[in-house]
Scaffold this active site. Structure first.
Site, PDB file in Angstrom:
ATOM      1  N   LYS A 120       0.817  -1.220   0.196  1.00 23.59           N
ATOM      2  CA  LYS A 120      -0.067  -0.137  -0.074  1.00 23.59           C
ATOM      3  C   LYS A 120       0.882   1.264  -0.127  1.00 23.59           C
ATOM      4  CE  LYS A 120      -2.393   1.393   3.873  1.00 23.59           C
ATOM      5  NZ  LYS A 120      -2.138   2.895   4.259  1.00 23.59           N
ATOM      6  N   ASP A 138      -6.550   1.078   0.537  1.00 19.07           N
ATOM      7  CA  ASP A 138      -6.441   1.272   2.044  1.00 19.07           C
ATOM      8  C   ASP A 138      -8.251   0.860   2.801  1.00 19.07           C
ATOM      9  OD1 ASP A 138      -8.426   3.447   1.314  1.00 19.07           O
ATOM     10  OD2 ASP A 138      -7.453   4.951   2.227  1.00 19.07           O
TER      11      ASP A 138
END
Ligand code: SF4
Length: 215
Positions: A120, A138
């Site tokens: 991420k 997310d």
């Protein structure tokens, strides 16, 4: 979900959030990397307050490495998970200094080799700092994309793979911001505002639940 519905969802998200952009404050790829590490389980507003102080004195890898783990922890304490985050920041910073000449690498694969940098974080830095195409999954992207039906996955990794297949590559980075904005403003975790959501006619979650929080 068919391609027509996907196209309509993406078009509506683009219409809703034409100015979607990262909320984290940064001036350099290095500052963004540190801010993204700090943002795990923390609000962007809190991170911006912390980095406003931290980056006054420690805005480069060279300067950051003058801090001990304990000293850095004191700066970032209010972001939560401060021990892990301080360790990750210092590990990644050491790698940047020792393996990449003090510059955050612009290559996605190289970003992922940095200690403490996961998929991420690498995706956000690659997309936002270097203009690459990537969807960072997310909590908002995960929730909204799976509710809408752009993905049907139970992990961020699978969600990213499915979104990469569902969304044209040139839109990946924008779509990441659109989904975050929609998650923050309308498709909340606990009480999604379905009655007022302009995507409800296309949303699989709404079709399955017909949820109406106003009733
Ligand atoms: S209709 Fe409801 S669940 Fe679907 S995207 Fe909108 S707010 Fe989220």
């Amino acid at each position: 979900m068919n391609d027509d519905a996907k196209d309509k969802i993406l078009a509506e998200l683009a219409r809703l959030y034409p100015d979607a952009r990262p909320a984290l404050h940064y001036k350099t790829p290095y500052e963004l990397l540190v801010a993204v590490i700090l943002s795990a389980q923390c609000t962007d507003e809190r991170v911006n307050k912390v980095t406003a102080e931290l980056f006054k004195l420690y805005d480069t890898p060279e300067k950051m490495l003058t801090l001990s783990q304990e000293e850095l922890e004191k700066y970032i304490f209010s972001c939560g998970f401060y021990r892990n985050k301080a360790a990750h920041i210092l590990s990644a910073t050491r790698d940047i200094a020792e393996k990449f000449g003090g510059e955050v690498p612009a290559d996605h694969a190289a970003l992922k080799t940095l200690a403490g940098v996961g998929q991420k974080t690498a995706n956000v830095v690659y997309a936002v700092a270097f203009g690459g195409n990537a969807i960072a999954v997310d909590t908002h992207v995960f929730r909204v994309s799976n509710r809408l039906g752009l993905a049907h996955a139970n992990t961020p990794e699978k969600t990213e793979t499915q979104l990469n297949a569902a969304i044209p590559e040139k839109l990946w980075s924008e779509a990441h911001h659109w989904l975050i904005y929609h998650g923050r403003r309308v498709c909340h975790s606990q009480r999604p505002d379905c009655p007022n959501c302009t995507l409800k006619g296309l949303c699989e979650f709404y079709a399955a639940t017909n949820i109406d929080n106003n009733k």
